[in-house]
Design an enzyme around this catalytic site. Structure first.
Site, mmCIF file in Angstrom:
data_model
loop_
_atom_site.group_PDB
_atom_site.id
_atom_site.type_symbol
_atom_site.label_atom_id
_atom_site.label_comp_id
_atom_site.label_asym_id
_atom_site.label_seq_id
_atom_site.Cartn_x
_atom_site.Cartn_y
_atom_site.Cartn_z
ATOM 1 N N CYS A 96 7.297 1.224 40.441
ATOM 2 C CA CYS A 96 7.185 1.865 41.579
ATOM 3 C C CYS A 96 6.215 1.356 42.898
ATOM 4 O O CYS A 96 6.649 0.213 43.187
ATOM 5 C CB CYS A 96 7.103 3.532 41.648
ATOM 6 S SG CYS A 96 7.317 4.368 43.089
ATOM 7 N N HIS A 231 10.785 5.907 37.592
ATOM 8 C CA HIS A 231 9.444 6.020 36.670
ATOM 9 C C HIS A 231 9.870 6.345 35.318
ATOM 10 O O HIS A 231 9.985 7.512 34.825
ATOM 11 C CB HIS A 231 8.534 7.236 37.268
ATOM 12 C CG HIS A 231 7.783 7.065 38.499
ATOM 13 N ND1 HIS A 231 6.592 6.448 38.532
ATOM 14 C CD2 HIS A 231 8.303 6.863 39.707
ATOM 15 C CE1 HIS A 231 6.169 6.369 39.622
ATOM 16 N NE2 HIS A 231 7.131 6.617 40.544
ATOM 17 N N GLU A 233 7.860 6.212 32.867
ATOM 18 C CA GLU A 233 6.667 6.896 31.970
ATOM 19 C C GLU A 233 6.712 8.511 32.244
ATOM 20 O O GLU A 233 5.766 9.111 31.736
ATOM 21 C CB GLU A 233 5.409 6.256 32.724
ATOM 22 C CG GLU A 233 4.635 6.720 34.022
ATOM 23 C CD GLU A 233 5.497 6.158 35.163
ATOM 24 O OE1 GLU A 233 5.070 6.919 36.405
ATOM 25 O OE2 GLU A 233 6.435 5.465 35.044
#
Length: 266
Positions: A96, A231, A233
């Site tokens: 990002c 994302h 994560e």
């Protein structure tokens, strides 16, 4: 298998550094979060790590443009350090805001060039987009996407629209397999009537920002430097999924991205 060390490089405004460290450690790496100023003071620190990751957030408040200030610091003060890091066969990941930083540094993504080949600009919607989206892997060139066919991940950005410098550059990146991650049609049947536009784009919000050729992620010519707007994560544990109580799964879709990085050094 050796345990690779991961340098999570944060700056004022970064807010996904701990989640990124958790994701890498879940995959079997050893992560360390380091402030950008420490690396600026001692660039030699990078030599102790095998993976460099720049996490998401709003570095320096996204002043001027998202990732611009951090990217300029890399360009003017860490150019040699990061280029040597890549030349040593190591991995670099930007998520990002980290993707915005890498591409706006102009020294790593898409490739080594005197002038920027692409950028990430304001979403076509004119607003911050915060939603879950479907993704597909368009090529196996990228180390981080090996063996991954599709993913369901969240996005959260206002400047995620990928635009190449010109049509020739876009075609070159596409034919080289560097436009490696694309926004995709839902695989749960939730948008049965969705069709590509005349320009070959998915309709909003499936392509949440209007990116050319539905690009959600890009790698360099080695496949070892990767930037993506979604994302991974944020989808590590099954309970991260917005419908986890109805769609039971063993783990989050993002885990494989980090496992691939660790496996690369096995």
């Amino acid at each position: 298998m050796a345990t690779p060390r991961v340098l999570i490089l944060r700056a004022p405004g970064s807010n996904c550094d701990q989640e990124t460290a958790f994701a890498f450690e879940t995959a079997g790496a050893k992560a360390e979060v380091v402030h950008l100023n420490r690396l600026l003071e001692r660039p030699v620190l990078a030599a102790d790590f095998q993976i460099l990751s720049i996490p998401g957030g709003f570095s320096y408040g996204d002043d001027i443009a998202a990732g611009r200030i951090f990217g300029n610091q890399i360009r003017h003060h860490l150019r040699d350090t990061l280029q040597e890091f890549r030349a040593a066969g190591k991995l670099i990941l930007g998520i990002c805001n980290g993707f915005q930083i890498l591409i706006k540094s102009g020294i790593l993504l898409p490739d080594r060039a005197d002038e920027p080949q692409a950028t990430l600009t304001l979403n076509d919607s004119g607003k911050f987009e915060d939603r879950w989206i479907w993704l597909r892997t368009a090529s196996q060139k990228c180390v981080f996407l090996q063996g991954i066919e599709s993913m369901y991940l969240p996005i959260a950005h206002a400047e995620g629209k990928f635009i190449a410098r010109d049509e020739a550059t876009l075609n070159q990146l596409d034919s080289a397999g560097q436009l490696t991650l694309r926004y995709d049609l839902p695989q749960d049947g939730s948008a049965p009537d969705a069709k590509l536009t005349e320009a070959g784009l998915l309709p909003y919000p499936l392509n949440p920002n209007g990116a050319q050729r539905n690009v959600a992620g890009l790698c360099d010519d080695t496949g070892r430097v990767f930037g993506l707007m979604p994302h991974p994560e944020r989808h590590i544990d099954p309970t991260h999924h917005p419908r986890w109580t109805r769609e039971l799964r063993e783990r989050g879709d993002g885990v494989a991205v980090f496992e691939n990085a660790v496996r690369f050094f096995g």
